[in-house]
Design an enzyme around this catalytic site. Structure first.
Site, mmCIF file in Angstrom:
data_model
loop_
_atom_site.group_PDB
_atom_site.id
_atom_site.type_symbol
_atom_site.label_atom_id
_atom_site.label_comp_id
_atom_site.label_asym_id
_atom_site.label_seq_id
_atom_site.Cartn_x
_atom_site.Cartn_y
_atom_site.Cartn_z
ATOM 1 N NE ARG A 258 22.384 14.283 -15.224
ATOM 2 C CZ ARG A 258 21.163 13.756 -15.361
ATOM 3 N NH1 ARG A 258 20.934 12.522 -15.020
ATOM 4 N NH2 ARG A 258 20.168 14.442 -15.893
ATOM 5 C CB THR A 259 24.651 20.167 -12.123
ATOM 6 O OG1 THR A 259 24.880 19.595 -13.411
ATOM 7 C CG2 THR A 259 25.775 21.128 -11.785
#
Ligand code: CP
Length: 325
Positions: free
Chosen positions: A61-62
């Site tokens: 995600r990041t």
């Protein structure tokens, strides 16, 4: 006024309450502009700018949402996904030397690293802004921002938020955090962030994985009510948000140590039977076994929407730090 221009974001405490609110507003503006189909004008904002993402630990995600955000703003991305083995760190290069190089290659740096304090070390070396994408058990400030953004939007139907354009007020919230609160950097940053508002926390963890005392003291000093428990069910009866975290396998000394806690909290639809109606079920992800897939179909299972919100928050951060808005 944009006070984030040319600044690092290492800890959520680098931001005032006003600055946090301005990022949330900017993120909402980007979400609305994209929903209105304004991709082309949004994609002019960071044309000719470069982001470098340097990740010494795994991420889905990041890293990808920062890169998606930069691309949506029209910028370009240099990406090192396995910096531990594929950058010159594998040959012994220091964070300081890496920072002195990367400042010539990109306009903003996003780093994830297993050592607490490593983001500060990079920021001290590099002349361009650095965003901490997770430094060991330390902090993950952009995650806290997207968590706040999500909490505002995940109010129960009929909540007081309905009178404020659908946003749930952060004042008056009861937030239950469950799992590995010792090692989970997302709960460290989120607790600090939420303590700008009048909130009640229930920190639910085995005693060995309890929220660090310095964070408990910090949020109490800011006026938060703190309950500490090992059983999640009573907390869910009055909580507005259940923020579930993974037992952080990679932070344990041995597999045997990890196995003592694996599966200690598992949220199922049955566990939520007596929870406060509309309780927002959040998780920074990835999950292992702590939220059963039978929760995914509940209307208040917010974790995939939470991950999506990361793009808007990271667009806001990049645009503000690079002075495009
Ligand atoms: N929430 C979060 O940090 O996810 P990743 O580890 O996939 O980046």
């Amino acid at each position: 006024m944009n006070t984030l221009y040319n600044r690092d974001l290492i800890s959520i405490d680098d931001l005032t309450k006003d600055e946090i609110e301005s990022i949330l507003v900017q993120a909402a503006e980007f979400e609305q502009r994209l929903a209105r189909g304004e991709r082309h004008s949004v994609a002019q904002l960071l044309r000719d700018y470069l982001l470098a993402t340097i990740f010494y630990e795994p991420s889905t995600r990041t890293r990808l949402s920062f890169e998606s955000a930069m691309n949506r703003l029209g910028g370009r991305v240099l990406s090192v996904a396995e910096a531990k083995t594929s950058s010159s760190a594998a040959k012994g290069e220091t964070i300081y030397d890496t920072g002195r190089m990367l400042e010539s290659y990109a306009d903003v740096l996003v780093q994830r690293h297993p050592a607490s304090g490593s983001a500060r070390a990079l920021a001290d070396a590099a002349a361009v802004p650095v965003i901490n994408a997770g430094d060991g058990t330390g902090e993950h400030p952009s995650q806290a921002l997207l968590d706040l953004y999500t909490i505002q939007r995940e109010g129960a139907a009929g909540s007081p938020g309905a009178s404020r354009g659908g946003l749930r007020p952060l004042d008056g919230l009861h937030v239950a955090m469950v799992g590995d609160l010792k090692n989970g950097r997302t709960v460290h940053s989120l607790s600090r962030a939420l303590s700008h508002w009048k909130v009640e926390f229930s920190f639910v963890a085995p005693p060995e994985l309890a929220m660090p005392q310095d964070i408990v003291d910090f949020v109490r000093e800011r006026g938060a009510t703190v309950n500490q428990a090992t059983d999640m069910v009573p907390a869910f009866k009055t909580a507005d948000v259940a923020y579930i975290t993974r037992i952080q396998q990679e932070r344990f000394a041995t597999p045997e140590d990890y196995m003592k806690y694996k599966g200690v909290y598992v949220i199922t639809a049955q566990v939520l039977k007596d929870a406060k109606p509309g309780i927002a079920i959040m998780h920074p992800l990835p999950r292992v076994d702590e939220i059963s897939t039978d929760v995914d179909t509940l209307a208040n299972a917010a974790y995939f929407r939470q991950a999506r919100n990361g793009v808007f928050i990271r667009m806001a951060l990049l645009a503000m730090i690079l002075g495009a808005v």
